[in-house]
Design an enzyme around this catalytic site. Structure first.
Site, short mmCIF file in Angstrom:
data_model
loop_
_atom_site.label_atom_id
_atom_site.label_comp_id
_atom_site.label_asym_id
_atom_site.label_seq_id
_atom_site.Cartn_x
_atom_site.Cartn_y
_atom_site.Cartn_z
N SER A 89 1.01 -1.14 -0.16
CA SER A 89 0.10 0.12 0.15
C SER A 89 0.88 1.34 -0.07
CB SER A 89 -0.91 0.08 1.31
OG SER A 89 -1.24 1.35 1.47
N HIS A 147 -1.41 -1.53 -4.22
CA HIS A 147 -2.92 -0.79 -3.44
C HIS A 147 -2.75 0.83 -3.12
CE1 HIS A 147 -6.07 -1.92 -0.62
NE2 HIS A 147 -5.64 -0.91 0.00
N ASP A 179 -4.91 3.71 -1.43
CA ASP A 179 -5.78 4.05 -0.36
C ASP A 179 -6.42 5.46 -0.59
OD1 ASP A 179 -5.94 1.60 1.25
OD2 ASP A 179 -3.91 2.10 1.74
N MET A 238 -8.94 8.62 0.64
CA MET A 238 -9.60 9.00 1.79
C MET A 238 -10.08 10.33 1.46
SD MET A 238 -7.32 7.37 4.76
CE MET A 238 -6.26 5.73 4.60
N HIS A 274 -8.81 1.35 -3.27
CA HIS A 274 -9.60 1.29 -2.20
C HIS A 274 -10.23 2.53 -1.77
CE1 HIS A 274 -9.77 -0.22 2.39
NE2 HIS A 274 -10.84 0.14 1.68
N MET A 283 -12.07 4.87 0.14
CA MET A 283 -12.75 5.10 1.32
C MET A 283 -13.27 6.49 1.44
SD MET A 283 -9.72 3.51 3.79
CE MET A 283 -8.47 3.50 2.54
N MET A 301 -11.66 -5.39 6.03
CA MET A 301 -10.76 -4.68 6.71
C MET A 301 -10.25 -5.45 8.22
SD MET A 301 -10.35 -1.80 5.13
CE MET A 301 -8.98 -1.08 6.60
N GLY A 314 -8.74 4.14 7.74
CA GLY A 314 -8.37 5.50 7.92
C GLY A 314 -6.71 6.04 8.35
N GLY A 332 -2.51 4.01 8.48
CA GLY A 332 -1.65 2.74 8.39
C GLY A 332 -1.05 2.86 9.67
N GLY A 333 -0.33 1.63 10.03
CA GLY A 333 0.46 1.45 11.32
C GLY A 333 -0.52 1.13 12.43
N ASP A 370 -6.86 -6.26 4.80
CA ASP A 370 -6.19 -4.88 4.75
C ASP A 370 -6.07 -4.32 6.18
OD1 ASP A 370 -5.16 -2.46 4.24
OD2 ASP A 370 -7.02 -1.99 3.02
N GLY A 371 -4.63 -4.25 6.49
CA GLY A 371 -4.82 -3.60 7.91
C GLY A 371 -3.92 -4.34 8.99
N GLY A 372 -2.86 -3.88 9.26
CA GLY A 372 -1.93 -4.74 10.40
C GLY A 372 -1.51 -5.88 9.85
C1 DX5 Z 1 -6.13 1.77 6.02
C2 DX5 Z 1 -5.88 1.46 4.47
C3 DX5 Z 1 -4.84 0.21 4.53
C4 DX5 Z 1 -3.32 0.85 5.15
C5 DX5 Z 1 -2.90 -0.46 5.97
O1 DX5 Z 1 -7.43 2.42 6.23
O2 DX5 Z 1 -6.87 0.92 4.09
O3 DX5 Z 1 -4.53 -0.08 3.10
O4 DX5 Z 1 -2.41 1.26 4.05
O5 DX5 Z 1 -1.62 0.07 6.49
P1 DX5 Z 1 -0.87 -1.12 7.27
O6 DX5 Z 1 -0.38 -2.20 6.55
O7 DX5 Z 1 0.13 -0.13 7.94
O8 DX5 Z 1 -1.90 -1.46 8.48
ZN ZN Z 2 -6.42 0.19 2.03
#
Ligand code: DX5
Ligand code: ZN
Length: 228
Positions: free
Chosen positions: A16, A41, A43, A45, A77, A79, A148, A153, A155-156, A183-185
């Protein structure tokens, strides 16, 4: 309606770019593609559906040739609220798949159809509190379900542990042709259980681009997910 694009086969890690260094975005994308990444990917927002504002079609356009010339695939993606209003712009910018959120529109079925009509694979994303059964009513209109595994919203964030049985439930509910994105973590420690539960696309932002060596980090997650 037939779709002209297909996801690369098998399990895949999708870096991402949310966590990339935007002052050298092209170099960062090239570096992970050089070691095998084929899904990038993006993102998006809007400051409404989720608080932050990130990127729009211009960013997709800026990497489209780089990704497509290397045989890659751009997964966008959204959002954003009322995603159906933005499908055409992202498709024209070079998206190969567009994931819309079930929670972002009263017209998810219509939005998924619009994605396919724009020539992209249609993805339906669901938040952590949305039950897996919610995707089944639109199953004929979708190619991908994006689960999700953090709240959208940022990363990290830490992986939400209850996501793994949710992915297994989605796999049981969905026909085999439907890909499941997590997607996420996602990192080398969470990828194996998600792979075992049936995930096919592993989005990783901070675990790849937050590393001093993104290509090495990519390889480690791909190995953990048993992905190509
Ligand atoms: C969060 C995004 C993710 C994000 C994931 O809302 O949709 O795609 O980049 O980030 P990590 O891999 O750091 O959790
Ligand atoms: Zn995403």
């Amino acid at each position: 309606m037939s779709v002209g694009r297909a996801l690369p086969p098998g399990r895949r890690v999708a870096p991402s770019i949310l966590s990339a260094d935007f002052s050298r975005l092209g170099d960062q994308v090239r570096a992970v593609m050089d070691v095998g990444a084929r899904v990038i990917h993006v993102d998006v927002m809007d400051g409404h559906f989720v608080p932050p504002i990130t990127m729009g079609p211009l960013v997709v356009e800026s990497i489209r040739d780089l990704v497509h010339d290397a045989g890659g695939f751009i997964d966008v993606h959204l959002m954003v609220e009322r995603p159906e209003r933005h499908v055409a712009a992202f498709a024209e910018a070079g998206a190969d798949a567009i994931d819309i959120h079930l929670e972002a529109t009263p017209h998810a079925h219509y939005a998924l159809k619009a994605v396919r009509e724009a020539g992209c694979l249609a993805g339906l994303a669901i938040n952590p509190a949305t039950p897996p059964e919610a995707v089944t009513a639109a199953v004929d209109e979708l190619d991908i379900v994006l689960c999700m595994t953090v709240n959208p919203g940022w990363g990290g964030q830490a992986f939400i542990e209850s996501s793994t049985p949710k992915v297994a439930r989605l796999r049981a509910l969905l026909p085999e042709r439907v890909a499941i994105t997590v997607d996420g973590g996602v990192d080398a420690s969470t990828a194996p259980e998600l792979a075992a539960a049936g995930a096919t696309l592993f989005v990783a932002g901070s675990a790849v681009f937050g590393s001093p060596e993104p290509p090495t980090a990519y390889g480690r997650i791909a190995a953990a997910a048993d992905a190509s």
